[in-house]
Structures are given as structure tokens and as C-alpha cells.
Design a protein around this motif. Sequence first.
Motif, PDB file in Angstrom:
ATOM      1  N   THR A  15     -14.574   6.214 -24.772  1.00 61.08           N
ATOM      2  CA  THR A  15     -14.210   4.881 -24.287  1.00 61.08           C
ATOM      3  C   THR A  15     -14.369   4.798 -22.773  1.00 61.08           C
ATOM      4  OG1 THR A  15     -11.917   5.593 -24.125  1.00 61.08           O
ATOM      5  CG2 THR A  15     -12.544   4.395 -26.119  1.00 61.08           C
ATOM      6  N   PHE A  16     -14.531   3.566 -22.288  1.00 62.80           N
ATOM      7  CA  PHE A  16     -14.527   3.304 -20.845  1.00 62.80           C
ATOM      8  C   PHE A  16     -13.429   2.280 -20.566  1.00 62.80           C
ATOM      9  CE2 PHE A  16     -18.858   4.726 -21.609  1.00 62.80           C
ATOM     10  CZ  PHE A  16     -19.111   5.543 -20.518  1.00 62.80           C
ATOM     11  N   PRO A  17     -12.465   2.631 -19.720  1.00 60.62           N
ATOM     12  CA  PRO A  17     -11.461   1.628 -19.385  1.00 60.62           C
ATOM     13  C   PRO A  17     -12.049   0.644 -18.371  1.00 60.62           C
ATOM     14  CG  PRO A  17     -10.955   3.720 -18.314  1.00 60.62           C
ATOM     15  CD  PRO A  17     -12.241   3.912 -19.045  1.00 60.62           C
ATOM     16  N   THR A  22     -10.743  -2.125 -23.032  1.00 61.25           N
ATOM     17  CA  THR A  22     -11.373  -0.846 -23.342  1.00 61.25           C
ATOM     18  C   THR A  22     -12.738  -1.070 -23.980  1.00 61.25           C
ATOM     19  OG1 THR A  22      -9.210   0.096 -23.731  1.00 61.25           O
ATOM     20  CG2 THR A  22     -11.080   1.298 -24.614  1.00 61.25           C
ATOM     21  N   LEU A  23     -13.753  -0.385 -23.473  1.00 62.85           N
ATOM     22  CA  LEU A  23     -15.072  -0.460 -24.091  1.00 62.85           C
ATOM     23  C   LEU A  23     -15.256   0.764 -24.993  1.00 62.85           C
ATOM     24  CD1 LEU A  23     -18.399  -1.536 -22.573  1.00 62.85           C
ATOM     25  CD2 LEU A  23     -18.306   0.577 -23.881  1.00 62.85           C
ATOM     26  N   TRP A  24     -15.494   0.489 -26.265  1.00 65.62           N
ATOM     27  CA  TRP A  24     -15.637   1.565 -27.249  1.00 65.62           C
ATOM     28  C   TRP A  24     -17.109   1.916 -27.393  1.00 65.62           C
ATOM     29  CZ3 TRP A  24     -11.106   3.411 -29.641  1.00 65.62           C
ATOM     30  CH2 TRP A  24      -9.956   2.673 -29.329  1.00 65.62           C
ATOM     31  N   ALA A  25     -17.574   2.878 -26.612  1.00 66.02           N
ATOM     32  CA  ALA A  25     -18.993   3.235 -26.610  1.00 66.02           C
ATOM     33  C   ALA A  25     -19.360   4.046 -27.848  1.00 66.02           C
ATOM     34  CB  ALA A  25     -19.336   4.020 -25.353  1.00 66.02           C
ATOM     35  N   VAL A  26     -18.479   4.988 -28.215  1.00 64.15           N
ATOM     36  CA  VAL A  26     -18.648   5.770 -29.438  1.00 64.15           C
ATOM     37  C   VAL A  26     -17.324   5.678 -30.172  1.00 64.15           C
ATOM     38  CG1 VAL A  26     -19.133   8.054 -30.412  1.00 64.15           C
ATOM     39  CG2 VAL A  26     -20.248   7.356 -28.291  1.00 64.15           C
ATOM     40  N   GLU A  44     -30.068   0.688 -32.209  1.00 60.94           N
ATOM     41  CA  GLU A  44     -30.602  -0.146 -31.145  1.00 60.94           C
ATOM     42  C   GLU A  44     -29.940   0.179 -29.818  1.00 60.94           C
ATOM     43  OE1 GLU A  44     -31.906  -4.179 -32.652  1.00 60.94           O
ATOM     44  OE2 GLU A  44     -30.136  -3.797 -33.835  1.00 60.94           O
ATOM     45  N   SER A  45     -30.533  -0.339 -28.784  1.00 58.10           N
ATOM     46  CA  SER A  45     -30.058  -0.128 -27.427  1.00 58.10           C
ATOM     47  C   SER A  45     -28.564  -0.432 -27.300  1.00 58.10           C
ATOM     48  CB  SER A  45     -30.886  -1.053 -26.534  1.00 58.10           C
ATOM     49  OG  SER A  45     -30.311  -1.143 -25.286  1.00 58.10           O
ATOM     50  N   GLY A  46     -27.861   0.467 -26.678  1.00 53.44           N
ATOM     51  CA  GLY A  46     -26.444   0.228 -26.426  1.00 53.44           C
ATOM     52  C   GLY A  46     -25.509   0.600 -27.556  1.00 53.44           C
ATOM     53  N   CYS A  47     -26.026   1.223 -28.633  1.00 55.95           N
ATOM     54  CA  CYS A  47     -25.156   1.469 -29.777  1.00 55.95           C
ATOM     55  C   CYS A  47     -24.409   2.798 -29.661  1.00 55.95           C
ATOM     56  CB  CYS A  47     -25.950   1.402 -31.074  1.00 55.95           C
ATOM     57  SG  CYS A  47     -27.086   2.758 -31.270  1.00 55.95           S
ATOM     58  N   GLY A  48     -24.650   3.577 -28.622  1.00 55.39           N
ATOM     59  CA  GLY A  48     -23.854   4.775 -28.399  1.00 55.39           C
ATOM     60  C   GLY A  48     -24.555   6.098 -28.620  1.00 55.39           C
ATOM     61  N   LYS A  49     -25.856   6.059 -28.800  1.00 53.74           N
ATOM     62  CA  LYS A  49     -26.594   7.290 -29.073  1.00 53.74           C
ATOM     63  C   LYS A  49     -26.483   8.275 -27.909  1.00 53.74           C
ATOM     64  CE  LYS A  49     -30.528   5.045 -29.451  1.00 53.74           C
ATOM     65  NZ  LYS A  49     -30.130   3.678 -29.081  1.00 53.74           N
ATOM     66  N   SER A  50     -26.812   7.799 -26.714  1.00 56.97           N
ATOM     67  CA  SER A  50     -26.814   8.705 -25.558  1.00 56.97           C
ATOM     68  C   SER A  50     -25.416   9.206 -25.238  1.00 56.97           C
ATOM     69  CB  SER A  50     -27.386   8.006 -24.330  1.00 56.97           C
ATOM     70  OG  SER A  50     -28.698   7.595 -24.574  1.00 56.97           O
ATOM     71  N   MET A  51     -24.423   8.345 -25.385  1.00 54.94           N
ATOM     72  CA  MET A  51     -23.057   8.773 -25.076  1.00 54.94           C
ATOM     73  C   MET A  51     -22.592   9.840 -26.058  1.00 54.94           C
ATOM     74  SD  MET A  51     -22.058   7.517 -22.310  1.00 54.94           S
ATOM     75  CE  MET A  51     -23.580   7.107 -21.501  1.00 54.94           C
ATOM     76  N   THR A  52     -23.046   9.762 -27.314  1.00 56.25           N
ATOM     77  CA  THR A  52     -22.746  10.813 -28.279  1.00 56.25           C
ATOM     78  C   THR A  52     -23.335  12.134 -27.789  1.00 56.25           C
ATOM     79  OG1 THR A  52     -22.788   9.196 -30.071  1.00 56.25           O
ATOM     80  CG2 THR A  52     -22.982  11.511 -30.707  1.00 56.25           C
ATOM     81  N   SER A 281     -19.772  -7.657 -28.597  1.00 55.31           N
ATOM     82  CA  SER A 281     -19.190  -6.947 -27.464  1.00 55.31           C
ATOM     83  C   SER A 281     -18.384  -5.766 -27.983  1.00 55.31           C
ATOM     84  CB  SER A 281     -18.281  -7.897 -26.692  1.00 55.31           C
ATOM     85  OG  SER A 281     -17.297  -7.154 -26.003  1.00 55.31           O
ATOM     86  N   LEU A 282     -18.412  -4.673 -27.238  1.00 53.82           N
ATOM     87  CA  LEU A 282     -17.683  -3.477 -27.675  1.00 53.82           C
ATOM     88  C   LEU A 282     -16.339  -3.377 -26.969  1.00 53.82           C
ATOM     89  CD1 LEU A 282     -20.665  -0.946 -27.654  1.00 53.82           C
ATOM     90  CD2 LEU A 282     -19.762  -2.252 -29.562  1.00 53.82           C
ATOM     91  N   ILE A 283     -15.930  -4.457 -26.321  1.00 53.69           N
ATOM     92  CA  ILE A 283     -14.696  -4.427 -25.539  1.00 53.69           C
ATOM     93  C   ILE A 283     -13.533  -5.023 -26.315  1.00 53.69           C
ATOM     94  CG2 ILE A 283     -13.574  -5.316 -23.441  1.00 53.69           C
ATOM     95  CD1 ILE A 283     -16.349  -5.293 -22.133  1.00 53.69           C
TER      96      ILE A 283
HETATM   97  N1  ATP Z   1     -20.831   4.363 -17.111  1.00 53.44           N
HETATM   98  C1  ATP Z   1     -20.546   3.419 -18.018  1.00 53.44           C
HETATM   99  N2  ATP Z   1     -19.592   2.473 -17.776  1.00 53.44           N
HETATM  100  C2  ATP Z   1     -19.301   1.519 -18.685  1.00 53.44           C
HETATM  101  N3  ATP Z   1     -19.912   1.412 -19.890  1.00 53.44           N
HETATM  102  C3  ATP Z   1     -20.880   2.307 -20.206  1.00 53.44           C
HETATM  103  C4  ATP Z   1     -21.260   3.346 -19.302  1.00 53.44           C
HETATM  104  N4  ATP Z   1     -22.246   4.080 -19.886  1.00 53.44           N
HETATM  105  C5  ATP Z   1     -22.483   3.509 -21.094  1.00 53.44           C
HETATM  106  N5  ATP Z   1     -21.670   2.447 -21.297  1.00 53.44           N
HETATM  107  C6  ATP Z   1     -21.661   1.586 -22.490  1.00 53.44           C
HETATM  108  O1  ATP Z   1     -21.524   2.388 -23.652  1.00 53.44           O
HETATM  109  C7  ATP Z   1     -22.247   1.839 -24.746  1.00 53.44           C
HETATM  110  C8  ATP Z   1     -23.156   2.924 -25.337  1.00 53.44           C
HETATM  111  O2  ATP Z   1     -24.064   3.359 -24.335  1.00 53.44           O
HETATM  112  P1  ATP Z   1     -25.244   4.365 -24.624  1.00 53.44           P
HETATM  113  O3  ATP Z   1     -25.896   4.615 -23.328  1.00 53.44           O
HETATM  114  O4  ATP Z   1     -24.754   5.525 -25.386  1.00 53.44           O
HETATM  115  O5  ATP Z   1     -26.205   3.504 -25.593  1.00 53.44           O
HETATM  116  P2  ATP Z   1     -27.639   3.895 -26.203  1.00 53.44           P
HETATM  117  O6  ATP Z   1     -27.564   3.640 -27.637  1.00 53.44           O
HETATM  118  O7  ATP Z   1     -28.054   5.225 -25.865  1.00 53.44           O
HETATM  119  O8  ATP Z   1     -28.525   2.778 -25.484  1.00 53.44           O
HETATM  120  P3  ATP Z   1     -30.044   2.826 -24.942  1.00 53.44           P
HETATM  121  O9  ATP Z   1     -30.901   2.963 -26.135  1.00 53.44           O
HETATM  122  O10 ATP Z   1     -30.186   1.537 -24.234  1.00 53.44           O
HETATM  123  O11 ATP Z   1     -30.099   3.967 -23.982  1.00 53.44           O
HETATM  124  C9  ATP Z   1     -22.979   0.624 -24.188  1.00 53.44           C
HETATM  125  O12 ATP Z   1     -22.263  -0.543 -24.523  1.00 53.44           O
HETATM  126  C10 ATP Z   1     -22.973   0.858 -22.705  1.00 53.44           C
HETATM  127  O13 ATP Z   1     -23.009  -0.377 -22.006  1.00 53.44           O
END
Ligand code: ATP
Lengths: 337, 336
Positions: A15-17, A22-26, A44-52, A281-283
Motif C-alpha cells: 500500500t501507499f499512504p 490508502t492506495l492498494w497497489a498489490v 494491464e498498466s498499473g495493475c501491480g505487476k512491478s510492485m509485486t 481507482s485503487l484508493i
Molecule cells: N511511488 C509510488 N507512489 C504512489 N503510488 C505508486 C507508486 N508506485 C506505484 N504506485 C501505484 O501502484 C499501482 C501499481 O503499480 P505498478 O507499477 O506495480 O503497476 P504495473 O502493473 O507494473 O504498471 P505498468 O505496466 O504501467 O508498469 C499503480 O496504481 C501505481 O500508480
Amino acid sequence: MKPLDCLEIKNLTVTFPLSAGTLWAVNDVSFTLARGETLGIVGESGCGKSMTAMAIMNLLPQAAQLQATGLTFNGQELTALNESEMSDIRGNRMAMIFQEPMTSLNPAFTVGAQLMEAILRHRKVKKSEARERALYLLEKVGITAAASRLRQYPHELSGGLRQRVMIAMALMCSPDLIIADEPTTALDVTIQAQILHLLTEIQREFEMTVIMITHDLGVVANVTDRVAVMYAGRIVETGLVSQLFESPQHPYTQKLLDCIPVPGKTKRGSYLGSIPGRVPSLIGDLSGCSFANRCSFCTDECLNNDPPWHQIGSQRGYLCWRNPEQISPYKGQGVSL
Amino acid sequence: MNDSASTILELSDVVRTFSVSRGIFKKKTKLHAVSGVSLSVQKGQVWGLVGESGCGKSTLAMMILGLLPATSGRITVNEKALHQWHQRNLSRLIQPVFQDPYSSLNPRKTIGQIVGLPLRVHEIGSKEDQCKKVKEMLEMVGLSPRAYDSYPNQLSGGQRQRVAVARALIMRPQIVLCDEPTSALDVSVQSQILNLLIDFRQKLDLTYLLISHNLAVVEHMATHIAVMYLGRIVEMADTDSLFANPRHPYTRALLKSVLLPEPGKRVTDPNLGLEFPNPFDLPTGCKFHPRCSEAMPVCRITAPDAATSPGGYVECHLYSETSTQDRNIDHSKEIA
Ligand SMILES: Nc1ncnc2c1ncn2[C@@H]1O[C@H](COP(=O)(O)OP(=O)(O)OP(=O)(O)O)[C@@H](O)[C@H]1O
Ligand SMILES: Nc1ncnc2c1ncn2[C@@H]1O[C@H](COP(=O)(O)OP(=O)(O)O)[C@@H](O)[C@H]1O
Ligand code: SF4
Ligand code: SF4
Ligand SMILES: [Mg+2]
Ligand SMILES: [Mg+2]
């Protein structure tokens, strides 16, 4: 965790506060990876792959907060490690390949210096041994005249060559796990095919476990054994790659497959499938199904309550209020809609 | 190429070079971005233009749009040479849709202003008429009326690309030139934009030039395909012929690299080796020879002529009528 498992992720949440909430990234992500297996994470973009991926590597941004009931790698609990113990593992037992090689290659140092540093940081080896290993791996990733490449700087190489150097660097310590985050997204299709071919060959030879992160269903189909489909921070479906393409269960997976034209199957110039609306929105409060606003099967239940996970056999499962009996067989990709 | 009555765009032997200095004290070198491209586009066709990064696709596009002069060669639109057109009139006829919906829209203007700009520039209709036209256009591309007063940063990538399509179509052009229109988009949004393009092609009787590195998209959209390599079209054909029977070794490598969304296959190496084309130092003979798995001795010496093939041509010695002899001669030299 079975003895043959390389990685087990249990209830991972990132999460990101933010000031807005709260933004629930994963969001409550769990999966296991057997040794030698390739898991695709698609979405798709922004769904949380990279954060995982970043959570597993312990490379999350400062502001991120991680919760998990378990992140077990080779039987070792990662969440219990301090930063210095973790950096012993990172780049050593697990390594990462990024979309843009320049994020991990330093423009100020030669290719050789960086390759050697990758092993000297973790192993007590002589410089000459490190150099030998660098040469060996450059040749392994198909780079000719490797000795002269060692003296070159990253910007002197083409994008495809840089990505090869990145792969060589990731292999320096023979890691057990490689996480590749969109490794070929920035490359031309021909170079993509070369790099993916190389990666799969090397994986087989060194018996590595791989997580392949991509938004490209063609990449998923051709390089992975098992797939996790992510949507809005959650895994909404998992299965063997063949199962996922032949009989997708989750409405999102089905729709995603309908969106892409398949040469030889989709009628030229016909309308493609599409998913109306956009990712929510993930918030804030995310109760209910995150796909509800775009799903044609949405009911009141979907809007108000979190959907259950249906496990089908040991490999398959999906997150949805619809029971397996309610899901009509998938008519197949490219079939006119 | 025969029915000139319906030829809407014609390129003959179009060349564009750039003079680039490669270091502070170094002399300027010539970079060949486009070297001799000929193409004849009939009304209603959809031409897919494919080839790797840097092969000259966008340079060609900029020349067709009249935004970059050709070094030599001739471009005609509706049978009138490009230099005879007023840029204003040309832009009523040909409109672009670019890849990056983020950078191609002015962040300080509302969507209504962005889409309506061409109407104001060309002084078409009263203020009210213009506003009405813009709102109709926004509806046609599937944007809600609320978008009219929004700014680009308030829209998603897909919505911004819809704005770009609306802006391109508001003047009812005859040709729309799309340069990677969906590359920055997710697949679910990509399909929405492609559906939009398919829809408008029929409704507005459009001719498209579609630049894309996604061959599945090109296969779906295009009636004809031109394959570019280092500034030249090395093969062109109608889409069915090209996919059924790719002739140029580069086209074959390209098609072999397409990863179909069908499991059970493995990624095969397209056999292109590691050579990377350097536009500053073009190879002699056939420019593809350093990467060609079928290169013959003659390929290093002589550039191949175009050999006609079903629905187009191919530039490769494997197909040139006279080359069998040459090949042998050169081969014997090589052995001796
Ligand atoms: N530093 C940060 N601060 C706030 N929110 C973030 C931050 N990094 C990522 N997020 C949010 O976390 C969510 C997941 O991000 P992530 O980068 O994992 O997505 P992704 O699936 O890999 O996207 P992409 O394909 O565009 O790279 C998104 O909503 C993103 O906006
Ligand atoms: N304004 C310019 N100055 C110098 N070189 C340029 C310029 N525009 C394009 N080029 C070069 O011309 C070649 C073709 O470029 P471009 O048409 O943009 O390729 P593509 O769009 O296929 O990626 C490239 O080598 C590129 O670097
Ligand atoms: S839970 Fe409901 S809204 Fe969500 S995917 Fe299933 S049917 Fe659709
Ligand atoms: S002319 Fe020769 S080098 Fe060029 S594509 Fe044909 S066979 Fe290959
Ligand atoms: Mg990412
Ligand atoms: Mg370009």
C-alpha cells in the motif's frame, strides 16, 4: 511450502499512504513457484505487476508499506531479514531484468566492470575469475568479440545488446530465481524474439525459476508454464498456460483475450472485443469486485461483497462470484463476436 | 498502380538525408533516413508500414504530412505535387494520429479547444457551429460531453487517443496517417481505438497509412503492407499474400518473430545474428546482407533490383531474374 518450491508468496499486500487515502497497489496476492518453473504475471498498466516484483526483491519505493503472512524463498523467510541479509540474496540468489536496461546499467562504468562487480560483491572470487565468468556469460548470451565488449560503455551498445548484457549480469552469480519485468517491451519484435529465445534456452540449461512480467499475451503464451492474471492489484485468475488460453474462467481474462487480433483467426477489419470503461481507482475502500464496473455479469452481490476464490484442481483458480457451472464454455480467440 | 483516377497518394523515389555531427570536432556525416521510396496508395486502401525502429517510417510520415521536406523525389497528393499545396489545404486532406497521446496534446488547452482548433484556423462556421461540430465529433469517438471542458491530464491514455482521433477527423480528411496509434495503450484500450478506426474507415470513406510494430494489428487492419529496412521498402504486397508467402528474408524473420497468443509453441530465433544496422555506415550491396541468413556473394556487391511478385515487389537477389548467372560468377570469384 513443498521442498521443491522455490518461492511462496502468501497474502502479499503493498500500500501507499496518500493524502486522498490508502492506495492498494498489490492486494492480497498469493502464489507459489516450483523450482524450474516459469510463471507469467500478466495484466494491464498499473495493475501491480512491478510492485509485486519489487516486493519480492525488497526494492519497493520508500513510501510503500508491505504486509504479508509469508514471503518464502528457498525455505527462508524474506520478511524476517534485515537489509544487509537481503542484499546478500539480491543479485546473488535472485536477480532482476528490467524493461529499460539503463535503469540497472551505470553509464559511467564499462560493461566489464559492472559484470565483474555483480559477482565480486557477493562471492570471494579473484578478479581474473570474475572476468572469466563475464566473458563466458557474454558468449552465452550470444555476444561475439566478448573481450572487446568488456571495455565498452553501455551507451555504445544497441538496445538489444544492452538487454543481453543485463541478462548476463543477472546470471553472474547463477541465481535460482530471475524476475524479468517487461524485458522486451521496448525492443523491436525481431530483437524480442532473439532475447526471449535466449532466455528460455538459458533457463532450461541452468534450471532457473523465472517470473515473466508482461502485458503481452503473445509473450505469455510462448514462454510461460503457468500464468497469474492481475487486475487492480489482485490475482483474478491462475492456471496452466494452456488452460488459461483454452478455457479462461474470469470475465476479465475472457475479455482480454477477445481484445487482441490473432492473425489467421480474426476476420480482417472486423470489430475486436473491447472492455468498456477503465480500471477503477485503487484508493480507499475497495470492497466488492474490482472488475464490477466493466463486467457484463455484474450483480448487486458483486458490487457489495468481495468475490470468493474458486479453486479448480491444484493448478487453477479464479476470483469471481460466478460458479464454474455458471460459466459458459469460452468460444475461442478470434471467433467473431 | 494502374487506375490513376483513384490514386490518392503517390511517392516516387523519395529520399531524405540528415546532416549530423557525431561529436564536437568531427565532420558532419550524412545519415540516410529514407533512401528511395516509391509507393502508390489508392483511395480506400489501408497501408501498413512495418519495420524496425529507426528504419525511416516516421521520417516518411513527416514528409507525407508536408512537415519535413524531401531531399529529393516526388510526393503527389490527389495528383498535385506536394510543394504546390498550401500547407493549410494539405492539412485538410491529410491528418496525423501520433503514438503518444500525452505529448501530442497541449496540456493548457481544453479538449474542446484542441479538437476545435482546425475549425478556427480554417474559419469554418460561426462560433456556435464550431462548438456543435466539436461536440458531435467527441460523441462520435465515444467521449462524454463532459470531456469538452476537460484538460488532457484529466483523461486516461485511451481517452486522450480518442481526442487525437477526433482532432484528426474534425476536418473530414481523406487520408489519416497513424504513427503507432496504439503502442502506448493497453490491449483493452488498443482494441477500442482500432474499432474506432475501423468504424470511421467505412463511415467517412477514409484511406489509412498505419505505422505499427505490432504485426498482428497490421494484419488485422491493413489491406496492403510495405516492409521497410534501412530506409527502403524491401517488399510490398497485399496483406494476404505477404502473410501467406513472405518472400524477403527480412519479412520472413519479421513474421517468424510474431508471438501468437497460442500456447504450445516455443520462441524460435529469427536467425538475424547480432549485427545491428548503422545508418551512418550503410552496408554495400544489399543493405540487409550482414544479417541475412541467405546472403550470397553477390549480395555484398550489388544492390538487388525490385522483382515483381504477386500484388507488389520484393528487393532481393533470390528473386531477381538475371541474378542466377551473377551469383555463379561472383561465387567462383569468391572461391578463387
Ligand atoms: N511511488 C509510488 N507512489 C504512489 N503510488 C505508486 C507508486 N508506485 C506505484 N504506485 C501505484 O501502484 C499501482 C501499481 O503499480 P505498478 O507499477 O506495480 O503497476 P504495473 O502493473 O507494473 O504498471 P505498468 O505496466 O504501467 O508498469 C499503480 O496504481 C501505481 O500508480
Ligand atoms: N531530425 C533528425 N536529425 C537527425 N537524424 C534524424 C532526424 N530524424 C530522424 N533521424 C534519423 O533517421 C532515421 C529514421 O528515423 P525515424 O524515421 O524516426 O525512424 P522510425 O520512426 O522508424 O523509428 C533514424 O536513424 C533517426 O535517428
Ligand atoms: S465477481 Fe461479478 S463483477 Fe466481478 S468478475 Fe465476477 S461476475 Fe463480474
Ligand atoms: S539480396 Fe541477398 S542479402 Fe539481401 S535479402 Fe536477398 S538474399 Fe539476403
Ligand atoms: Mg510495470
Ligand atoms: Mg517512429
